[in-house]
Write a protein that holds these residues in place. Structure first.
Motif, PDB file in Angstrom:
ATOM      1  N   ALA A   1     -15.953  10.174 -40.043  1.00  0.00           N
ATOM      2  CA  ALA A   1     -15.356  10.407 -41.359  1.00  0.00           C
ATOM      3  C   ALA A   1     -16.375  10.894 -42.380  1.00  0.00           C
ATOM      4  O   ALA A   1     -16.044  11.651 -43.298  1.00  0.00           O
ATOM      5  CB  ALA A   1     -14.688   9.127 -41.848  1.00  0.00           C
ATOM      6  N   GLY A   2     -17.642  10.478 -42.219  1.00  0.00           N
ATOM      7  CA  GLY A   2     -18.649  10.851 -43.199  1.00  0.00           C
ATOM      8  C   GLY A   2     -19.327  12.174 -42.929  1.00  0.00           C
ATOM      9  O   GLY A   2     -20.015  12.703 -43.805  1.00  0.00           O
ATOM     10  N   SER A   3     -19.169  12.723 -41.715  1.00  0.00           N
ATOM     11  CA  SER A   3     -19.895  13.941 -41.358  1.00  0.00           C
ATOM     12  C   SER A   3     -18.962  15.089 -40.968  1.00  0.00           C
ATOM     13  O   SER A   3     -19.379  16.038 -40.314  1.00  0.00           O
ATOM     14  CB  SER A   3     -20.856  13.646 -40.205  1.00  0.00           C
ATOM     15  N   HIS A   4     -17.695  15.012 -41.389  1.00  0.00           N
ATOM     16  CA  HIS A   4     -16.713  15.989 -40.911  1.00  0.00           C
ATOM     17  C   HIS A   4     -16.968  17.399 -41.424  1.00  0.00           C
ATOM     18  O   HIS A   4     -16.425  18.369 -40.885  1.00  0.00           O
ATOM     19  CB  HIS A   4     -15.296  15.538 -41.276  1.00  0.00           C
ATOM     20  N   SER A   5     -17.811  17.565 -42.447  1.00  0.00           N
ATOM     21  CA  SER A   5     -18.058  18.917 -42.949  1.00  0.00           C
ATOM     22  C   SER A   5     -18.822  19.774 -41.945  1.00  0.00           C
ATOM     23  O   SER A   5     -18.867  21.001 -42.066  1.00  0.00           O
ATOM     24  CB  SER A   5     -18.838  18.870 -44.271  1.00  0.00           C
ATOM     25  N   TRP A   6     -19.422  19.145 -40.913  1.00  0.00           N
ATOM     26  CA  TRP A   6     -20.172  19.875 -39.892  1.00  0.00           C
ATOM     27  C   TRP A   6     -19.284  20.369 -38.742  1.00  0.00           C
ATOM     28  O   TRP A   6     -19.758  21.085 -37.855  1.00  0.00           O
ATOM     29  CB  TRP A   6     -21.275  18.988 -39.313  1.00  0.00           C
ATOM     30  N   VAL A   7     -18.021  19.971 -38.698  1.00  0.00           N
ATOM     31  CA  VAL A   7     -17.140  20.378 -37.601  1.00  0.00           C
ATOM     32  C   VAL A   7     -17.028  21.902 -37.578  1.00  0.00           C
ATOM     33  O   VAL A   7     -16.762  22.533 -38.605  1.00  0.00           O
ATOM     34  CB  VAL A   7     -15.743  19.736 -37.745  1.00  0.00           C
ATOM     35  N   PRO A   8     -17.247  22.531 -36.413  1.00  0.00           N
ATOM     36  CA  PRO A   8     -17.249  24.003 -36.341  1.00  0.00           C
ATOM     37  C   PRO A   8     -15.946  24.654 -36.796  1.00  0.00           C
ATOM     38  O   PRO A   8     -14.856  24.063 -36.713  1.00  0.00           O
ATOM     39  CB  PRO A   8     -17.513  24.275 -34.850  1.00  0.00           C
ATOM     40  N   CYS A   9     -16.081  25.886 -37.246  1.00  0.00           N
ATOM     41  CA  CYS A   9     -14.917  26.657 -37.707  1.00  0.00           C
ATOM     42  C   CYS A   9     -13.876  26.800 -36.600  1.00  0.00           C
ATOM     43  O   CYS A   9     -12.665  26.782 -36.866  1.00  0.00           O
ATOM     44  CB  CYS A   9     -15.360  28.035 -38.174  1.00  0.00           C
ATOM     45  N   GLU A  10     -14.336  26.963 -35.357  1.00  0.00           N
ATOM     46  CA  GLU A  10     -13.414  27.180 -34.246  1.00  0.00           C
ATOM     47  C   GLU A  10     -12.563  25.959 -33.929  1.00  0.00           C
ATOM     48  O   GLU A  10     -11.574  26.066 -33.201  1.00  0.00           O
ATOM     49  CB  GLU A  10     -14.194  27.608 -33.002  1.00  0.00           C
ATOM     50  N   ASP A  11     -12.941  24.783 -34.452  1.00  0.00           N
ATOM     51  CA  ASP A  11     -12.174  23.558 -34.225  1.00  0.00           C
ATOM     52  C   ASP A  11     -11.307  23.206 -35.428  1.00  0.00           C
ATOM     53  O   ASP A  11     -10.849  22.072 -35.557  1.00  0.00           O
ATOM     54  CB  ASP A  11     -13.119  22.396 -33.916  1.00  0.00           C
ATOM     55  N   ARG A  12     -11.081  24.188 -36.303  1.00  0.00           N
ATOM     56  CA  ARG A  12     -10.310  23.942 -37.518  1.00  0.00           C
ATOM     57  C   ARG A  12      -9.106  24.879 -37.603  1.00  0.00           C
ATOM     58  O   ARG A  12      -9.107  25.965 -37.037  1.00  0.00           O
ATOM     59  CB  ARG A  12     -11.199  24.151 -38.756  1.00  0.00           C
TER      60      ARG A  12
ATOM     61  N   PRO B   1      -7.452  27.353 -39.913  1.00  0.00           N
ATOM     62  CA  PRO B   1      -7.872  28.089 -41.109  1.00  0.00           C
ATOM     63  C   PRO B   1      -6.885  28.007 -42.271  1.00  0.00           C
ATOM     64  O   PRO B   1      -7.240  28.342 -43.406  1.00  0.00           O
ATOM     65  CB  PRO B   1      -8.008  29.531 -40.602  1.00  0.00           C
ATOM     66  N   ALA B   2      -5.663  27.565 -42.001  1.00  0.00           N
ATOM     67  CA  ALA B   2      -4.667  27.464 -43.070  1.00  0.00           C
ATOM     68  C   ALA B   2      -4.838  26.196 -43.903  1.00  0.00           C
ATOM     69  O   ALA B   2      -4.195  26.050 -44.957  1.00  0.00           O
ATOM     70  CB  ALA B   2      -3.256  27.503 -42.484  1.00  0.00           C
ATOM     71  N   LEU B   3      -5.688  25.272 -43.436  1.00  0.00           N
ATOM     72  CA  LEU B   3      -5.881  24.003 -44.135  1.00  0.00           C
ATOM     73  C   LEU B   3      -7.323  23.867 -44.599  1.00  0.00           C
ATOM     74  O   LEU B   3      -8.211  24.585 -44.149  1.00  0.00           O
ATOM     75  CB  LEU B   3      -5.501  22.838 -43.214  1.00  0.00           C
ATOM     76  N   ASP B   4      -7.551  22.911 -45.488  1.00  0.00           N
ATOM     77  CA  ASP B   4      -8.884  22.709 -46.049  1.00  0.00           C
ATOM     78  C   ASP B   4      -9.423  21.330 -45.690  1.00  0.00           C
ATOM     79  O   ASP B   4      -8.667  20.386 -45.444  1.00  0.00           O
ATOM     80  CB  ASP B   4      -8.857  22.831 -47.582  1.00  0.00           C
ATOM     81  N   GLY B   5     -10.757  21.239 -45.703  1.00  0.00           N
ATOM     82  CA  GLY B   5     -11.423  19.950 -45.559  1.00  0.00           C
ATOM     83  C   GLY B   5     -11.114  19.246 -44.257  1.00  0.00           C
ATOM     84  O   GLY B   5     -10.846  19.859 -43.218  1.00  0.00           O
ATOM     85  N   LYS B   6     -11.109  17.923 -44.322  1.00  0.00           N
ATOM     86  CA  LYS B   6     -10.893  17.101 -43.136  1.00  0.00           C
ATOM     87  C   LYS B   6      -9.529  17.364 -42.503  1.00  0.00           C
ATOM     88  O   LYS B   6      -9.364  17.276 -41.275  1.00  0.00           O
ATOM     89  CB  LYS B   6     -11.034  15.625 -43.509  1.00  0.00           C
ATOM     90  N   ALA B   7      -8.550  17.714 -43.318  1.00  0.00           N
ATOM     91  CA  ALA B   7      -7.193  17.959 -42.807  1.00  0.00           C
ATOM     92  C   ALA B   7      -7.139  19.152 -41.861  1.00  0.00           C
ATOM     93  O   ALA B   7      -6.200  19.283 -41.070  1.00  0.00           O
ATOM     94  CB  ALA B   7      -6.230  18.178 -43.973  1.00  0.00           C
TER      95      ALA B   7
END
Length: 331
Positions: free
Chosen positions: A272-283, A285-291
């Motif tokens: 929960a504290g380091s989620h900003s490092w999660v790669p772009c490919e695992d996100r 793109p229509a959502l922001d942040g941890k969501a």
């Protein structure tokens, strides 16, 4: 598929110009479940091991186990989303208290695949990592083993060991690594901000900045350690993280030379504290942040391994003499 770390939420050096002198490079390994082969860099896959080369074994006294988990049943339970049944430890095959017990292969890294992997003794370019599957002493301590090889010489063996020796059962489900392929990526990194690592005035400025972020943004505030300093997960080189122990000097037991960080192995790739490092490919793109993070549960612990009580395992090597024993530090 490649893995790309998102740009940091702010420019670290714009806020703390002094960190320019401390900027380093780290190779994030980004392990993801797959089917690696013996000639791949990986976590949890088969090792490039000559058939006639003795497999490493642990000769130390071990804690006697009374029950454990069969590797095949662990894998079946993972596939079904369940939990494997425990089995009585077979007395006839029990390693007892004196050993020897075969080490379990955890990972291997070829320098051709992993930027930043330091050379081993005599120019060795393949690092293989092992852990004893049993524990030692009243504090359930672990033993690890590092084997360096030269790829070209190893390939001449022609015949390779498959499968390796192993104990009949494993003491816990998280002893069995999930085979993972790697997606190495180099990123900038900055030291842990505690006494003995960075100058005291700079640490004071970082602490004050963290406090101001919390005042302004509440629970969604940025944090130097979590968002700007050291990425989570398996990585090669860079700086050690000291979340559990605080900074410590790591000197060679043979010559007292300050040692160099070779590798960090971590059970979790994000939290929960380091989620900003999660790669772009695992996100998404229509959502922001941890969501935006997709399939959080499998992403959080792809290798299924744990080190200590969810700590980082740092592997240090001696820069003065590669033949000197490495040091293994849980932090």
């Amino acid at each position: 598929m490649t893995r790309t770390t998102p740009a940091r939420p702010i420019s670290v050096e714009a806020v703390f110009p002094e960190l320019d002198a401390y900027r380093g490079r780290v190779t994030r390994l980004h392990p993801r479940p797959g089917a690696p082969g013996i000639r791949d860099s990986h976590v949890g896959g088969p090792l490039l091991w000559p058939y006639d080369d003795p497999w490493p074994v642990c000769h130390e006294q071990h804690r006697i186990e009374t029950e454990g988990y069969a590797p095949d049943e662990i894998r079946s339970a993972r596939d079904s989303g369940g939990w494997p049944p425990s089995r009585p430890w077979p007395d006839a095959e029990s390693p007892g208290t004196e050993g020897p017990v075969p080490f379990a292969g955890l990972a291997q890294f070829f320098r051709r695949d992993v930027p930043g992997l330091a050379s081993g003794p005599d120019g060795a370019d393949l690092a293989q990592i092992f852990r004893c599957p049993l524990t030692h002493g009243p504090h359930l301590e672990r033993r690890y083993h590092l084997r360096w090889r030269k790829t070209d010489e190893t390939e001449h063996a022609g015949r390779f060991l498959d499968p390796p020796p192993r104990t009949p059962l494993l003491r816990a489900e998280q002893e069995l690594p999930e085979p993972c392929v790697l997606h190495p990526e180099e990123v900038d990194t900055y030291p842990w901000a505690e006494d003995g690592v960075l100058p005291a005035p700079l640490i004071a400025r970082i602490d004050a900045w963290d406090d101001a972020q919390i005042s302004e943004r509440g629970p969604h505030a940025l944090n130097y350690q979590s968002d700007l300093s050291i990425p989570p997960g398996w990585r090669v080189g860079g700086y050690p993280s000291w979340a559990s122990t605080g900074p410590m000097a790591v000197d060679c037991d043979s010559c007292s030379t300050p040692m160099r960080l070779l590798l960090t192995a971590e059970g979790a790739e994000t939290d929960a504290g380091s989620h900003s490092w999660v790669p772009c490919e695992d996100r998404d793109p229509a959502l922001d942040g941890k969501a935006s993070i997709q399939d959080w549960s499998s992403l959080a612990q792809p290798t299924r391994l744990r080190f200590g009580r969810d700590r980082d395992l740092h592997v240090f090597v001696c820069p003065a003499d590669g033949e000197h024993p490495p040091r293994w530090v849980l932090a």
